[in-house]
Design an enzyme around this catalytic site. Structure first.
Site, mmCIF file in Angstrom:
data_model
loop_
_atom_site.group_PDB
_atom_site.id
_atom_site.type_symbol
_atom_site.label_atom_id
_atom_site.label_comp_id
_atom_site.label_asym_id
_atom_site.label_seq_id
_atom_site.Cartn_x
_atom_site.Cartn_y
_atom_site.Cartn_z
ATOM 1 N N ASP A 1 0.807 -1.224 0.000
ATOM 2 C CA ASP A 1 0.000 0.000 0.000
ATOM 3 C C ASP A 1 0.841 1.275 0.000
ATOM 4 O O ASP A 1 0.440 2.302 0.560
ATOM 5 C CB ASP A 1 -0.971 0.016 1.199
ATOM 6 C CG ASP A 1 -1.862 -1.205 1.212
ATOM 7 O OD1 ASP A 1 -2.242 -1.656 0.114
ATOM 8 O OD2 ASP A 1 -2.176 -1.704 2.305
ATOM 9 N N ASN B 1 -5.304 -10.328 -3.660
ATOM 10 C CA ASN B 1 -5.022 -9.741 -2.341
ATOM 11 C C ASN B 1 -4.565 -8.286 -2.509
ATOM 12 O O ASN B 1 -4.673 -7.492 -1.587
ATOM 13 C CB ASN B 1 -3.955 -10.558 -1.580
ATOM 14 C CG ASN B 1 -2.706 -10.883 -2.395
ATOM 15 O OD1 ASN B 1 -2.684 -10.674 -3.610
ATOM 16 N ND2 ASN B 1 -1.686 -11.404 -1.739
ATOM 17 N N HIS C 1 -4.886 -1.721 -5.691
ATOM 18 C CA HIS C 1 -4.107 -0.593 -6.193
ATOM 19 C C HIS C 1 -5.068 0.525 -6.618
ATOM 20 O O HIS C 1 -5.919 0.307 -7.478
ATOM 21 C CB HIS C 1 -3.215 -1.048 -7.354
ATOM 22 C CG HIS C 1 -2.192 -2.079 -6.938
ATOM 23 N ND1 HIS C 1 -1.358 -2.703 -7.813
ATOM 24 C CD2 HIS C 1 -1.880 -2.569 -5.711
ATOM 25 C CE1 HIS C 1 -0.569 -3.545 -7.142
ATOM 26 N NE2 HIS C 1 -0.881 -3.485 -5.873
#
Ligand code: GDP
Ligand code: IMO
Ligand code: MG
Length: 444
Positions: free
Chosen positions: A28, A53, A56
């Site tokens: 992140d 998973n 973006h």
């Protein structure tokens, strides 16, 4: 003897430039935003590891797009998007993402190529992931519950169903039956939870497979051709170095190699094909899920970072843990990735703080250490040793030149450069595509 050129193996006069974008913290860091920005200059963007998973986020003129599997180049109409062999693929999520984009007028079909070697994430992988997490109690990893770990386990165990299996109905049925029998045995008899209907799984794979088959390709060959024809390529990492299954804070990691070296294996190109590694680093630290995080803050500053930085997971919506910039961990990540240049993101989130801290060492059981412990179980016992720098009170939001930054913001960036030993080539000053300072463009 035939020379390579005579065999038609070398056709281009000048290969394009290849850049790898990786997160060098716990994910992140803002990789998606930067990949979207840089794709202005590329022919193809490639995801090479992880799965859905990842989350973006791209913001263009105020409009938000969150991508999980499709590379962050999809909003640039002329860019080819590739999902490489290193990615584990959940077909329902992929198709949902394609449909969502196409309903907004973004052309995906015809531009997206998926490696025929991608292993599939099955419903049983997701059930296994969730069953383990709920059985894990205090030792749970805090996974995204997307079946990532079990899917990579099956890849290593040579049990995976791959995209290529969708083309052979008998083989698909046979391999699915074998995998489902094992998965369901573990679900029922070890985890004591309900099994998944194998017939329904097969029916879903057959149905969704028909839509996915036209996207399957020999992506390594495609990328090689693009490169030789002079196209620039961008390799989009997911997660971050500290979540790498080998180099991260094991076992509190994801199940793939998130570091730059895997761009080669996960796409099929050789290591000589790469020119530059851009390490994306937040101006502070965040982490989602469990595991050591020495600079984590539980005070007003932590709340400032969470609130101003809007630190909630893009995939699961969980609040992200926040803390000061950890230069010790980032230095390690620079080493593992061979970072050429850094992109510091979310600098604007530090606006208004009186002073800033950078963790330059750890105190571990009374000893000062300046690198992350080799024995990861010692990581949780590390206390940060901080260096303090003055903050700034002016806004940096949207600034596009170094000169326009407050002097103390420049000083903070210079200190990051010094402690990590790599230049800051880019700075992100807001979530929008246009909010950046480009000191040295990775494709120059
Ligand atoms: P990724 O997983 O590395 O692509 O990052 P995420 O998209 O999960 O999380 C980054 C978050 O920060 C997203 O909400 C972005 O819109 C946002 N973001 C990215 N760069 C900046 C920046 O420079 N400033 C601010 N304020 N937000 C940013
Ligand atoms: P992007 O690409 C942040 C974390 C999970 C958990 C651990 C293992 O958006 O940066 P997994 O589901 O992969 O088995 O979970 O890894 N994690 C991430 N954290 N950003 C991500 O992706 C992540 N993907 C997985 O929270 O701690
Ligand atoms: Mg993310």
């Amino acid at each position: 003897m035939l020379r390579a050129a005579d065999q038609g193996l070398m056709t281009a006069s000048r290969a394009g430039r290849s850049v790898i974008v990786v997160g060098i913290q716990w994910g992140d860091e803002g990789k998606g935003k930067i990949v979207d920005l840089l794709t202005e200059r590329v022919g193809a963007v490639v995801r090479f590891q992880g799965g859905h998973n990842a989350g973006h986020t791209l913001i263009i003129g105020g409009e938000k797009t969150v991508l999980h599997l499709i590379p962050s180049g999809i909003l640039r109409p002329d860019v080819a998007c590739v999902i490489g062999n290193g990615v584990v693929l959940h077909l329902p999520s992929l198709l949902q993402e394609i449909d969502r984009l196409e309903s907004r007028g973004v052309q995906v079909t015809g531009r997206l190529r998926i490696s025929a070697a991608c292993p599939l994430i099955l419903p049983t992988h997701i059930e296994l992931d969730r069953a383990r997490e709920s059985a894990g109690g205090a030792r749970a990893i805090g996974t995204t519950g997307r079946g990532i770990g079990p899917a990579y386990e099956d890849k290593a165990a040579r049990r995976s169903l791959r995209i290529s299996d969708l083309f052979d109905p008998a083989r698909l049925a046979e391999r699915l039956a074998a995998a489902a029998a094992l998965h369901n045995f573990v679900l029922e008899h070890y985890h004591k939870v309900a099994p998944v209907d194998a017939g329904a799984m097969l029916e879903e794979l057959q149905r969704l497979g028909e839509r996915v088959k036209p996207l399957a390709a020999d992506t390594a060959l495609f990328l090689d051709e693009q490169r030789r024809a002079g196209a620039n390529l961008l390799f989009e990492g997911a997660q971050g170095a500290m979540l790498d299954v080998d180099h991260g804070t094991y076992p509190y990691v994801t199940s793939s190699n998130t570091t730059a070296g895997f761009a080669a294996t996960g796409s099929g190109l050789g290591i000589g094909a790469f020119d530059y590694v851009l390490g994306i680093v937040k101006a502070y630290s965040t982490r989602v899920g469990a595991g050591p995080f020495p600079t984590e803050l539980f005070d007003d500053t932590g709340r400032h970072l969470a609130e101003v930085g809007v630190e909630f997971g893009s995939t699961t919506g969980r609040p992200r843990r926040c803390g000061w910039f950890d230069a010790v961990a980032a230095r390690r990540a620079v080493l593992h990735n061979g970072v050429t240049g850094l992109c510091v993101t979310k600098l604007d989130v530090l606006d208004g703080l009186d002073s800033l801290k950078i963790c330059v060492g750890y105190r571990l059981r009374g000893q000062l250490v300046d690198s992350t412990p080799v024995f990861v179980d010692q990581y949780a016992d590390c206390e940060p040793v901080y260096e303090e720098l003055p903050g700034w009170h002016a806004s940096t939001v949207g600034i596009t030149t170094l000169e326009a930054l407050p002097a103390n913001a420049r000083r903070y960036l210079e200190r990051i450069e010094e402690v990590l030993g790599v230049p800051v080539d880019m700075i992100s000053t807001g979530a929008d595509r246009a909010q950046n300072i480009i000191v040295r463009h990775p494709f120059d």
